[in-house]
Scaffold this motif. Structure first.
Motif, PDB file in Angstrom:
ATOM      1  N   LEU A  59     -39.169   2.608 -13.627  1.00  9.32           N
ATOM      2  CA  LEU A  59     -38.465   3.810 -13.178  1.00  9.32           C
ATOM      3  C   LEU A  59     -36.971   3.680 -13.459  1.00  9.32           C
ATOM      4  O   LEU A  59     -36.303   4.658 -13.805  1.00  9.32           O
ATOM      5  N   GLN A  60     -36.469   2.463 -13.290  1.00  9.62           N
ATOM      6  CA  GLN A  60     -35.058   2.196 -13.598  1.00  9.62           C
ATOM      7  C   GLN A  60     -34.957   0.817 -14.242  1.00  9.62           C
ATOM      8  O   GLN A  60     -35.663  -0.121 -13.849  1.00  9.62           O
ATOM      9  N   GLN A  61     -34.075   0.699 -15.220  1.00  6.54           N
ATOM     10  CA  GLN A  61     -33.849  -0.588 -15.866  1.00  6.54           C
ATOM     11  C   GLN A  61     -32.483  -0.589 -16.522  1.00  6.54           C
ATOM     12  O   GLN A  61     -31.940   0.470 -16.873  1.00  6.54           O
ATOM     13  N   PRO A  62     -31.866  -1.760 -16.649  1.00  5.00           N
ATOM     14  CA  PRO A  62     -30.553  -1.848 -17.293  1.00  5.00           C
ATOM     15  C   PRO A  62     -30.615  -1.336 -18.728  1.00  5.00           C
ATOM     16  O   PRO A  62     -31.595  -1.570 -19.439  1.00  5.00           O
ATOM     17  N   ASN A  63     -29.591  -0.648 -19.139  1.00  2.53           N
ATOM     18  CA  ASN A  63     -29.516  -0.129 -20.499  1.00  2.53           C
ATOM     19  C   ASN A  63     -28.963  -1.223 -21.402  1.00  2.53           C
ATOM     20  O   ASN A  63     -27.769  -1.258 -21.721  1.00  2.53           O
ATOM     21  N   HIS A  64     -29.858  -2.119 -21.772  1.00  2.00           N
ATOM     22  CA  HIS A  64     -29.435  -3.285 -22.526  1.00  2.00           C
ATOM     23  C   HIS A  64     -30.552  -3.677 -23.495  1.00  2.00           C
ATOM     24  O   HIS A  64     -31.730  -3.657 -23.126  1.00  2.00           O
ATOM     25  N   PRO A  65     -30.214  -4.047 -24.722  1.00  2.00           N
ATOM     26  CA  PRO A  65     -31.250  -4.391 -25.711  1.00  2.00           C
ATOM     27  C   PRO A  65     -32.184  -5.498 -25.251  1.00  2.00           C
ATOM     28  O   PRO A  65     -33.397  -5.448 -25.497  1.00  2.00           O
ATOM     29  N   GLN A  66     -31.642  -6.525 -24.581  1.00  2.00           N
ATOM     30  CA  GLN A  66     -32.491  -7.628 -24.129  1.00  2.00           C
ATOM     31  C   GLN A  66     -33.480  -7.164 -23.060  1.00  2.00           C
ATOM     32  O   GLN A  66     -34.626  -7.622 -23.010  1.00  2.00           O
TER      33      GLN A  66
END
Length: 233
Positions: A181-188
């Motif tokens: 539902l939510q997650q850091p906006n980061h490639p890793q």
């Protein structure tokens, strides 16, 4: 000249019957078709609510044989002939075969004298329906009624990389799906999430490894996941 009159009158009179009985030019011919032999059935009242199994057609030198058997659980409650040889000996034999079936509750019945071929095909067809009903019952017992799918949102966990929150779908006690539902906006993080979800579905718990290079997100994921599992109860 007077003698000719009676001859003419008689000639005309002789033509009258021919004119009266001449068929109409527009008449059609209708051919009646003999009704097909009726099927034979036997069983307890109200048996239509059971599991109805139709056998495949067995071809014999006397004609095709096909049954439709109704089961209440494993009990045979009715047998109906869908196809049978059009033969007097078969018609006499079928009621006996059905009666024996309902009594024996199996295909282990005697052949009817004078209808051996039909009897053997009947028993083979009957056994096929019994086997099919058993398979259906086995599947039902092997797959007990599962609880309706339940979706639970895990806790939103704030990390230094961003907020992590999962939504978990359960079928009974089984985790069938995990959605972020939510997650850091980061490639890793983007690369790590599919691995975390796959491990979750395999482990069926939050006891999974962190993903290298996305440790913070992994820890937030596992915390949110465990919260969802706990909330499900």
């Amino acid at each position: 000249m007077k003698r000719a009159i009676p001859v003419v009158v008689l000639s005309i009179a002789g033509l009258v019957p021919v004119w009266l009985y001449q068929p109409s030019a527009g008449s059609s011919t209708v051919q009646a078709t003999a009704p097909a032999p009726s099927s034979t059935s036997s069983g307890s009242a109200g048996s239509s609510g059971g599991n109805v199994v139709t056998s495949s057609t067995i071809t014999t030198e006397k004609g095709p044989v096909q049954l439709q058997v109704t089961f209440d659980g494993t009990k045979i409650t009715a047998v109906k002939m869908l196809q049978q040889p059009d033969h007097p000996q078969t018609e006499a034999a079928v009621p006996k075969l059905v009666a024996e079936t309902l009594e024996a509750q199996s295909a282990d019945i005697d052949t009817v004298s004078g209808a051996t071929i039909t009897s053997e095909a009947y028993k083979k067809s009957l056994q096929a329906t019994i086997d099919e009903n058993a398979k259906t019952a086995a599947k039902a017992s092997a797959s007990p009624t599962e609880e309706a799918a339940k979706t639970v949102d895990g806790t939103a966990v704030d990390t230094e990389k961003g907020t992590v929150q999962v939504q978990v779908t359960f079928e009974g006690d089984k985790i069938s799906a995990v959605r972020m539902l939510q997650q850091p906006n980061h490639p890793q993080t983007t690369a790590a999430v599919p691995k975390l979800v796959a491990e979750t579905l395999e482990a069926q718990s939050a006891d999974i490894d962190t993903v290298s290079g996305a440790t913070i997100t992994s820890e937030g994921y596992k915390e949110s996941l465990q919260a969802a599992i706990d909330a499900k109860g």
